[in-house]
Write an enzyme that holds these catalytic residues in place. Structure first.
Site, PDB file in Angstrom:
ATOM      1  N   TRP A  68       0.817  -1.220   0.000  1.00  0.00           N
ATOM      2  CA  TRP A  68       0.000   0.000   0.000  1.00  0.00           C
ATOM      3  C   TRP A  68       0.845   1.261   0.000  1.00  0.00           C
ATOM      4  O   TRP A  68       0.523   2.232  -0.703  1.00  0.00           O
ATOM      5  CB  TRP A  68      -1.006  -0.007   1.159  1.00  0.00           C
ATOM      6  CG  TRP A  68      -2.090  -0.989   0.868  1.00  0.00           C
ATOM      7  CD1 TRP A  68      -2.302  -2.182   1.484  1.00  0.00           C
ATOM      8  CD2 TRP A  68      -3.086  -0.891  -0.171  1.00  0.00           C
ATOM      9  NE1 TRP A  68      -3.363  -2.836   0.900  1.00  0.00           N
ATOM     10  CE2 TRP A  68      -3.866  -2.068  -0.102  1.00  0.00           C
ATOM     11  CE3 TRP A  68      -3.392   0.056  -1.133  1.00  0.00           C
ATOM     12  CZ2 TRP A  68      -4.936  -2.314  -0.979  1.00  0.00           C
ATOM     13  CZ3 TRP A  68      -4.453  -0.178  -2.006  1.00  0.00           C
ATOM     14  CH2 TRP A  68      -5.212  -1.342  -1.923  1.00  0.00           C
ATOM     15  N   ASP A 103      -1.313   6.726   6.116  1.00  0.00           N
ATOM     16  CA  ASP A 103      -2.448   5.947   5.634  1.00  0.00           C
ATOM     17  C   ASP A 103      -2.778   4.940   6.732  1.00  0.00           C
ATOM     18  O   ASP A 103      -2.042   3.983   6.954  1.00  0.00           O
ATOM     19  CB  ASP A 103      -2.047   5.235   4.332  1.00  0.00           C
ATOM     20  CG  ASP A 103      -3.122   4.265   3.837  1.00  0.00           C
ATOM     21  OD1 ASP A 103      -4.179   4.163   4.478  1.00  0.00           O
ATOM     22  OD2 ASP A 103      -2.882   3.615   2.802  1.00  0.00           O
ATOM     23  N   LYS A 107     -12.863  -0.944   6.857  1.00  0.00           N
ATOM     24  CA  LYS A 107     -12.230  -1.967   7.703  1.00  0.00           C
ATOM     25  C   LYS A 107     -12.661  -1.772   9.163  1.00  0.00           C
ATOM     26  O   LYS A 107     -13.401  -2.564   9.695  1.00  0.00           O
ATOM     27  CB  LYS A 107     -10.722  -1.915   7.548  1.00  0.00           C
ATOM     28  CG  LYS A 107     -10.317  -2.256   6.098  1.00  0.00           C
ATOM     29  CD  LYS A 107      -9.044  -1.615   5.716  1.00  0.00           C
ATOM     30  CE  LYS A 107      -8.797  -1.571   4.222  1.00  0.00           C
ATOM     31  NZ  LYS A 107      -8.851  -2.813   3.503  1.00  0.00           N
TER      32      LYS A 107
HETATM   33  C1  LIG Z   1      -3.643   0.302   3.851  1.00  0.00           C
HETATM   34  C2  LIG Z   1      -4.568   0.570   2.716  1.00  0.00           C
HETATM   35  N1  LIG Z   1      -4.481   1.732   2.060  1.00  0.00           N
HETATM   36  C3  LIG Z   1      -5.300   2.024   1.044  1.00  0.00           C
HETATM   37  C4  LIG Z   1      -6.264   1.152   0.616  1.00  0.00           C
HETATM   38  C5  LIG Z   1      -7.151   1.530  -0.534  1.00  0.00           C
HETATM   39  O1  LIG Z   1      -8.384   1.890  -0.032  1.00  0.00           O
HETATM   40  P1  LIG Z   1      -9.645   2.206  -0.966  1.00  0.00           P
HETATM   41  O2  LIG Z   1     -10.024   0.913  -1.600  1.00  0.00           O
HETATM   42  O3  LIG Z   1     -10.628   2.748   0.012  1.00  0.00           O
HETATM   43  O4  LIG Z   1      -9.236   3.209  -1.971  1.00  0.00           O
HETATM   44  C6  LIG Z   1      -6.414  -0.079   1.271  1.00  0.00           C
HETATM   45  C7  LIG Z   1      -7.460  -1.014   0.848  1.00  0.00           C
HETATM   46  O5  LIG Z   1      -7.542  -2.153   1.213  1.00  0.00           O
HETATM   47  C8  LIG Z   1      -5.536  -0.377   2.346  1.00  0.00           C
HETATM   48  O6  LIG Z   1      -5.627  -1.544   2.993  1.00  0.00           O
END
Ligand SMILES: Cc1ncc(COP(=O)(O)O)c(C=O)c1O
Length: 360
Positions: free
Chosen positions: A103, A171, A195
């Site tokens: 991520w 994040d 989540k």
């Molecule tokens: C740590 C992390 N950042 C970003 C995201 C992306 O999130 P979104 O699908 O809400 O754009 C996720 C999705 O699982 C994630 O686990």
């Protein structure tokens, strides 16, 4: 109703009580004769929900007056680009990033499109993202350091945040609301809701007030944090039902002792699972260094990968959902977010023990 144990990484478990409360009011919101789904976001009823949700987030996360809570659409992925578009402009266009897993890697790709210089201050790829550094050397000129507090795919979590000379942008999509935070370290914290907060379609952004004043004014309105802040996250139509669901889930967190109560339950669930894996004589294994193992996402491997399909099929027969590891890393993963009950973890451990006994 047949109730599954939900170990999905996201969209993830929502407390049953929260779903029932939402169901009870879905068609007729508190006797008003309409559903919240069809009410104007400018009306009194929705405004009450909206401001209660922001108030509860502020209270539970102990967000100080120096920071603002925003509720935006677009998910966490939008923030990968929105953060640099707001914060990097004029002659301040350098930022650092710690590559702790998949991520942070995605955030880095978007950052590179906008920043003049990206300093990768840590790259965990060579060790397959199994550990994290104690300290980071971040250049003074960096406007901020981006990190991902919990890598949902690799199961690596920052337990302490490094001291750096610039604000941290974190994040926290997969570990928001799982532990208290020291806000003075953070310029921006963002988290997709699906989540630990509620349903998909909403992204929480907490931003330091002084950064709001420094945001670029040369980008489209929807992308500007300052515009969302001035309009109390009602610049455009918010994902109103998702906001309502988050509000219900926050009330549920309060009923469970707030953040410290939730944190204790999370630690107990994670400890049980890791202890079981570590004492399975290698039948199951978790690749992450102990000190940085995630309390939210527990990836694990079987010593015999040929047994994976049987493991997942039998788990599914026993009512356990979402245990397949991310397609990029394979194996298994149990996501044990706030709403995953300790009974679900116990059921998983019982199944894992039986599976091992049958197949070792
Ligand atoms: C740590 C992390 N950042 C970003 C995201 C992306 O999130 P979104 O699908 O809400 O754009 C996720 C999705 O699982 C994630 O686990």
């Amino acid at each position: 109703m047949k109730k599954q144990h939900n170990f999905s990484a996201g969209p993830a478990a929502i407390p049953h009580e929260v779903l029932q409360r939402a169901q009870a009011k879905l068609v007729d919101y508190e006797g008003y004769g309409l559903s919240l789904l069809e009410l104007s976001h400018r009306g009194k009823i929705y405004e009450g929900v909206h401001s209660r949700c922001i108030r509860l987030l502020t209270e539970i996360l102990q967000v100080p007056d120096t920071h603002r809570v925003l509720l935006l659409g677009g998910g966490a992925t939008l923030q990968f680009g929105m953060v640099p578009m707001n914060l990097l402009h004029g002659n301040r266009r350098k930022a650092g990033i710690a590559l702790s897993g998949a991520w942070a890697g995605k955030a880095c790709e978007d950052l590179k499109l906008i920043a003049e210089d990206v300093h990768v201050v840590y790259d965990g790829k060579k060790q397959e993202y199994r550990s994290l550094p104690e300290m980071l050397d971040v250049p003074e000129e960096d406007v901020y350091l981006h990190l991902c507090s919990n890598e949902t795919i690799h199961g690596v979590q920052w337990k302490h945040f490094p001291k750096v000379p610039c604000p941290i942008v974190a994040d926290m999509s997969s570990d928001i609301l799982s532990r208290p935070l020291e806000w003075d370290q953070f310029g921006i914290v963002y988290a997709g809701a699906q989540k630990n907060l509620g349903p998909a379609g909403l992204c929480l952004v907490v931003i330091r007030e002084d950064l709001l004043a420094q945001c670029s004014t040369n980008i489209p309105a929807y992308l500007r944090y300052d515009i969302h802040a001035k309009n109390n996250s009602l610049y455009n139509t918010p994902p109103s039902f998702a906001v309502y669901m988050v509000m219900l889930q926050l009330e549920w967190v309060l009923e469970r002792g707030g953040l410290s109560g939730i944190q204790q339950q999370n630690q107990t669930k994670a400890d049980k699972l890791y202890q079981f894996i570590d004492s399975s004589d290698g039948f199951y294994s978790n690749p992450v260094e102990r000190a940085v193992r995630s309390e939210m996402n527990v990836p694990f491997l079987l010593s015999d990968t040929n047994l994976e399909a049987a493991f997942l099929a039998e788990a599914s027969e026993r009512g356990m959902e979402g245990l397949k590891g991310h397609r990029s890393v394979g194996g298994m993963r149990a996501s044990i977010y706030n709403a995953v009950k300790s009974e679900s973890v116990d059921a998983l451990l019982e199944f894992m023990a039986e599976f091992q006994a049958k197949n070792h």
